[in-house]
Design a protein around this motif. Structure first.
Motif, PDB file in Angstrom:
ATOM      1  N   ALA A 206       7.492  17.229  46.413  1.00 19.21           N
ATOM      2  CA  ALA A 206       8.733  18.000  46.418  1.00 19.21           C
ATOM      3  C   ALA A 206       8.452  19.495  46.359  1.00 19.21           C
ATOM      4  N   ARG A 207       7.521  19.891  45.518  1.00 21.71           N
ATOM      5  CA  ARG A 207       7.189  21.311  45.391  1.00 21.71           C
ATOM      6  C   ARG A 207       6.577  21.846  46.681  1.00 21.71           C
ATOM      7  N   GLU A 208       5.720  21.063  47.286  1.00 26.96           N
ATOM      8  CA  GLU A 208       5.100  21.480  48.546  1.00 26.96           C
ATOM      9  C   GLU A 208       6.132  21.669  49.662  1.00 26.96           C
ATOM     10  N   LEU A 209       7.219  20.931  49.570  1.00 25.11           N
ATOM     11  CA  LEU A 209       8.253  20.993  50.605  1.00 25.11           C
ATOM     12  C   LEU A 209       9.355  21.993  50.272  1.00 25.11           C
ATOM     13  N   GLY A 210       9.146  22.802  49.238  1.00 30.53           N
ATOM     14  CA  GLY A 210      10.061  23.891  48.942  1.00 30.53           C
ATOM     15  C   GLY A 210      11.150  23.610  47.940  1.00 30.53           C
ATOM     16  N   ALA A 211      11.165  22.447  47.335  1.00 32.03           N
ATOM     17  CA  ALA A 211      12.196  22.129  46.346  1.00 32.03           C
ATOM     18  C   ALA A 211      11.851  22.737  44.995  1.00 32.03           C
ATOM     19  N   THR A 212      12.868  23.032  44.218  1.00 34.06           N
ATOM     20  CA  THR A 212      12.663  23.352  42.811  1.00 34.06           C
ATOM     21  C   THR A 212      12.428  22.037  42.080  1.00 34.06           C
ATOM     22  N   VAL A 213      11.383  21.964  41.276  1.00 35.96           N
ATOM     23  CA  VAL A 213      11.047  20.732  40.570  1.00 35.96           C
ATOM     24  C   VAL A 213      11.253  20.934  39.070  1.00 35.96           C
ATOM     25  N   ILE A 214      12.049  20.059  38.493  1.00 38.65           N
ATOM     26  CA  ILE A 214      12.312  20.062  37.054  1.00 38.65           C
ATOM     27  C   ILE A 214      11.748  18.776  36.480  1.00 38.65           C
ATOM     28  N   HIS A 215      11.081  18.874  35.353  1.00 36.43           N
ATOM     29  CA  HIS A 215      10.554  17.682  34.693  1.00 36.43           C
ATOM     30  C   HIS A 215      11.455  17.335  33.511  1.00 36.43           C
ATOM     31  N   GLU A 216      12.002  16.129  33.547  1.00 36.71           N
ATOM     32  CA  GLU A 216      12.854  15.637  32.457  1.00 36.71           C
ATOM     33  C   GLU A 216      12.183  14.419  31.850  1.00 36.71           C
ATOM     34  N   PRO A 217      11.568  14.556  30.658  1.00 35.81           N
ATOM     35  CA  PRO A 217      10.831  13.437  30.072  1.00 35.81           C
ATOM     36  C   PRO A 217      11.705  12.321  29.517  1.00 35.81           C
ATOM     37  N   ARG A 218      12.958  12.625  29.168  1.00 38.92           N
ATOM     38  CA  ARG A 218      13.846  11.587  28.635  1.00 38.92           C
ATOM     39  C   ARG A 218      14.300  10.708  29.789  1.00 38.92           C
ATOM     40  N   ARG A 219      13.931   9.427  29.749  1.00 34.51           N
ATOM     41  CA  ARG A 219      14.234   8.530  30.855  1.00 34.51           C
ATOM     42  C   ARG A 219      15.724   8.207  30.891  1.00 34.51           C
ATOM     43  N   GLY A 220      16.216   8.025  32.080  1.00 31.92           N
ATOM     44  CA  GLY A 220      17.616   7.685  32.261  1.00 31.92           C
ATOM     45  C   GLY A 220      18.212   8.518  33.377  1.00 31.92           C
ATOM     46  N   PHE A 221      19.054   7.871  34.204  1.00 28.46           N
ATOM     47  CA  PHE A 221      19.653   8.596  35.324  1.00 28.46           C
ATOM     48  C   PHE A 221      20.446   9.803  34.835  1.00 28.46           C
TER      49      PHE A 221
END
Length: 235
Positions: free
Chosen positions: A47-62
């Motif tokens: 995703a990062r390579e393709l230009g998206a902003t990437v957010i990491h959310e460690p708490r599982r769940g939609f």
């Protein structure tokens, strides 16, 4: 009239195979926020390579992933879309344009399967039942929980959504309806996803979603209506 700038929140869990196609399909003026919810593949890197902003959310769940994306968004309109290639991001204007025009506050994409295998039977039946309960609770003629959707960012934040599991999309509709939003449903194509679904592709995932959403619907039925609150005013 220039196209509005839109942030697209894409909750993501091991979608390395789907992301290149998904991100390549974004319309001009739409920016992807990919929320990595604990992927063990290269989803975040792709995703990062393709230009998206990437957010990491460690708490599982939609709901955790979707809300983290909302909090990271800066555009006036925020759209939500699955990252598994089941929905074509090129169709996002179908849900965004009525919001941008001020015609409604929330638009949901009603899934229209392109093939029989796109939507497993157990998930389709569950969605039918939940949609009926949602109509009863809100009075809005809706037929699907609509994973592709769009609304204004400030208004979404003001809803103060609290569910962090499968009930997040339903809570958005319930609170929007209770707040008096105009809600519209539009048809959107729905295709077989890339890889295995974490929710609708499994009976266990579908059961968990039903439990989360049934809890929210029960709480909505217990919530005092406007007429109830009016009858409690002192004479």
């Amino acid at each position: 009239m220039p196209e509005p700038r839109v942030d697209v929140v894409l909750p993501c869990l091991n979608e390395e195979g789907a992301l290149p196609w998904v991100l390549s399909r974004l319309p001009d003026g739409y920016h992807a926020i990919v929320v990595d919810n604990g992927s063990t593949d290269r989803s975040a890197e792709v995703a990062r390579e393709l230009g998206a902003t990437v957010i990491h959310e460690p708490r599982r769940g939609f709901g955790s992933a979707a809300h983290a994306g909302l909090l990271s968004a800066t555009a006036p309109i925020v759209a939500f879309c699955d990252a598994d290639a089941s929905m074509d991001p090129a169709d996002l204007p179908l849900v965004v344009d009525p919001v941008a025009a001020g015609a409604v506050e929330l638009v949901l994409g009603r899934r229209r399967p392109t093939t029989r295998s796109a939507w497993p039977a157990h998930a389709r039946v569950a969605n039918w039942a939940l949609a009926q309960m949602m109509r009863d609770a809100t009075g809005v003629n809706l037929h699907d929980l609509g994973p592709m959707r769009a609304a204004g960012r400030p208004a979404l934040l003001a809803l103060e959504l609290a569910d962090r599991r499968s009930g997040y999309p339903l809570e958005m509709v319930l609170r929007a309806s209770a707040t008096g939003w105009r809600i519209r449903e539009v048809d959107t194509p729905y295709s077989p996803r890339v890889g295995r679904s974490k929710v609708t592709g499994t009976v266990r995932g579908t059961f968990t979603a039903i439990k989360d959403m049934s809890r929210l619907l029960a709480a909505e039925r217990r919530r005092p209506t406007q007429s109830d609150r009016g009858s409690e005013r002192p004479q």
